[in-house]
Design a protein around this motif. Structure first.
Motif, PDB file in Angstrom:
ATOM      1  N   GLU A 328       0.832  -1.201   0.000  1.00 37.75           N
ATOM      2  CA  GLU A 328       0.000   0.000   0.000  1.00 37.75           C
ATOM      3  C   GLU A 328       0.870   1.257   0.000  1.00 37.75           C
ATOM      4  O   GLU A 328       0.560   2.242  -0.678  1.00 37.75           O
ATOM      5  N   GLU A 329       1.966   1.212   0.717  1.00 34.29           N
ATOM      6  CA  GLU A 329       2.880   2.357   0.734  1.00 34.29           C
ATOM      7  C   GLU A 329       3.495   2.580  -0.645  1.00 34.29           C
ATOM      8  O   GLU A 329       3.735   3.711  -1.060  1.00 34.29           O
ATOM      9  N   ARG A 330       3.728   1.507  -1.351  1.00 33.30           N
ATOM     10  CA  ARG A 330       4.282   1.638  -2.701  1.00 33.30           C
ATOM     11  C   ARG A 330       3.307   2.382  -3.618  1.00 33.30           C
ATOM     12  O   ARG A 330       3.710   3.198  -4.451  1.00 33.30           O
ATOM     13  N   PHE A 331       2.034   2.101  -3.479  1.00 38.10           N
ATOM     14  CA  PHE A 331       1.029   2.833  -4.255  1.00 38.10           C
ATOM     15  C   PHE A 331       1.040   4.316  -3.883  1.00 38.10           C
ATOM     16  O   PHE A 331       0.954   5.187  -4.743  1.00 38.10           O
ATOM     17  N   ASN A 332       1.160   4.584  -2.584  1.00 41.56           N
ATOM     18  CA  ASN A 332       1.042   5.964  -2.099  1.00 41.56           C
ATOM     19  C   ASN A 332       2.265   6.820  -2.383  1.00 41.56           C
ATOM     20  O   ASN A 332       2.221   8.038  -2.196  1.00 41.56           O
ATOM     21  N   THR A 333       3.347   6.204  -2.812  1.00 40.17           N
ATOM     22  CA  THR A 333       4.560   6.994  -3.074  1.00 40.17           C
ATOM     23  C   THR A 333       4.941   7.017  -4.549  1.00 40.17           C
ATOM     24  O   THR A 333       6.058   7.376  -4.908  1.00 40.17           O
ATOM     25  N   ALA A 336       4.084  12.440  -5.610  1.00 40.78           N
ATOM     26  CA  ALA A 336       4.153  13.213  -4.370  1.00 40.78           C
ATOM     27  C   ALA A 336       2.760  13.475  -3.810  1.00 40.78           C
ATOM     28  O   ALA A 336       2.568  13.511  -2.597  1.00 40.78           O
ATOM     29  N   GLU A 337       1.785  13.642  -4.703  1.00 38.57           N
ATOM     30  CA  GLU A 337       0.406  13.897  -4.298  1.00 38.57           C
ATOM     31  C   GLU A 337      -0.475  12.734  -4.755  1.00 38.57           C
ATOM     32  O   GLU A 337      -0.142  12.033  -5.718  1.00 38.57           O
ATOM     33  N   PRO A 338      -1.604  12.514  -4.093  1.00 38.29           N
ATOM     34  CA  PRO A 338      -2.513  11.428  -4.508  1.00 38.29           C
ATOM     35  C   PRO A 338      -2.926  11.582  -5.972  1.00 38.29           C
ATOM     36  O   PRO A 338      -3.185  12.697  -6.447  1.00 38.29           O
ATOM     37  N   HIS A 339      -2.981  10.461  -6.676  1.00 40.22           N
ATOM     38  CA  HIS A 339      -3.349  10.476  -8.097  1.00 40.22           C
ATOM     39  C   HIS A 339      -4.567   9.562  -8.278  1.00 40.22           C
ATOM     40  O   HIS A 339      -4.558   8.421  -7.807  1.00 40.22           O
TER      41      HIS A 339
END
Length: 363
Positions: A328-333, A336-339
């Motif tokens: 999940e962290e890999r998705f979130n990084t 820089a901003e949510p996509h």
């Protein structure tokens, strides 16, 4: 070719660059030797870690310690470095923690350190791209200093190899650097092999001579002579910082090991060639000088061996303790901003994972 310390350990002055040496006293030379010794030990340990499955890949630097430590110790705090993926010695001189360098090669991060803390950029895996980045940064420094003359004069440094020198990015970077008189030093470590292609195939003249075509100075230095490398880099940085424009340094050295741990140099070069370079080893020649002049004895070298061993133990412990980030962290990084598209993919993964909840109880 500029040389201060010959392969037999004899130290000579140089009429043009002698004034740019940081000193040849015992303490200074022992400090340079210590840096080179520790980074070689680090390189050996990282190679062993990769062979044992603790790292996905490693890029050795053995043979190039003097080129990296000498140039790195010439830098000032305000200068900014753009490395390739082999500048472990330069990273050491900038204060980057050795274990942090291995996070990328363990595959748990896209970086490993904060480049703003040490003015040492993240490793660049796209060949030669860092040359353009360094020139752009230097042009920014130029404008910052024009707007605020109280800022300390600074330069950027682009590290690259003889193979990368054939890339169009390096040519374009040098064109822009010359056109804008940018405060940048191009530092080419000519280690004679671009993976399996010898430098003789890439250029028919010394690489340093290419600078003449762009209208700025080019210097070839003995890349296995840490004293000469430091002096030449000091001169080049002062030249760039003082508004005189870019400089190209060709550090004439040799890659004593594989290009990476995925490479087998026996497939494309003779062992005799490597043996011919052993007498020019950067650590061996400085050790000869320190011992024959009485600047260092067994006590110094024995203590350094103990320090290196302790460093290797700590490094191994740090690497084995490194944990990969959750998916999940890999998705979130990714950005820089949510996509929204990435968030959509993340939700699809969550739904897929949720489908397995309770499956063990019902099977």
């Amino acid at each position: 070719m500029v040389q201060f310390l010959d392969p037999d350990g004899r130290l000579n002055d140089h009429p043009e660059f002698g004034g740019f040496s940081s000193g040849t006293g015992a303490e200074r030379l022992k400090a340079l030797y210590r840096d080179m010794y520790l980074i070689r030990r680090f390189d050996q340990e990282a190679t062993a870690l990769q062979r044992q499955g603790q790292l996905a890949l490693w890029v050795p630097l053995t043979g190039q310690e003097a080129a990296q430590i000498g140039s790195g110790r010439a830098l000032q705090a305000q200068d900014y470095v753009f490395p390739t993926y082999r500048e472990h010695g330069v990273a050491l001189t900038r204060g980057v923690r050795l274990s942090e360098m291995l996070r990328l090669f363990r595959g748990i991060t896209n970086g490993g350190w904060d480049p703003r803390e040490n003015n040492f950029h993240l490793y660049t895996l796209v060949l030669a791209a860092q040359a353009l980045h360094a020139v752009g940064y230097a042009m920014g420094l130029q404008r910052d200093q024009a707007a605020d003359p109280t800022l300390a004069p600074a330069a950027s440094v682009a590290y690259f190899g003889d193979g990368a020198s054939s890339e169009g990015d390096v040519h374009e970077a040098m064109v822009f650097a010359a056109s804008f008189n940018a405060p940048v030093v191009f530092f080419c470590q000519n280690n004679h092999w671009a993976i399996s292609v010898p430098s003789s195939v890439q250029t028919r003249v010394p690489l340093a001579q290419r600078a003449e075509g762009y209208g700025f100075p080019g210097i070839r230095v003995d890349g296995n002579d840490v004293v000469a490398v430091e002096a030449v880099t000091n001169w080049a940085l002062e030249h760039a910082r003082s508004g005189k424009g870019p400089v190209l340094i060709e550090a004439f050295t040799y890659r004593m090991s594989a290009h990476t741990t995925a490479d087998d140099p026996t497939k494309y070069r003779l062992s005799r060639e490597e043996e011919d370079w052993h007498p020019r080893d950067p650590l061996a020649r400085l050790e000869k000088h320190l011992r024959t002049t009485g600047k260092a004895g067994d006590a110094f070298f024995d203590e350094l061996t103990k320090e290196a061993k302790a460093m290797a133990v700590e490094l191994r412990r740090d690497v084995q303790a490194m944990q990969p980030p959750g998916l999940e962290e890999r998705f979130n990084t990714v950005y820089a901003e949510p996509h929204p598209l990435v968030q959509e993919e993340l939700q699809a993964w969550r739904d897929y994972e949720a489908g397995f909840i309770g499956e063990e109880e019902t099977s």
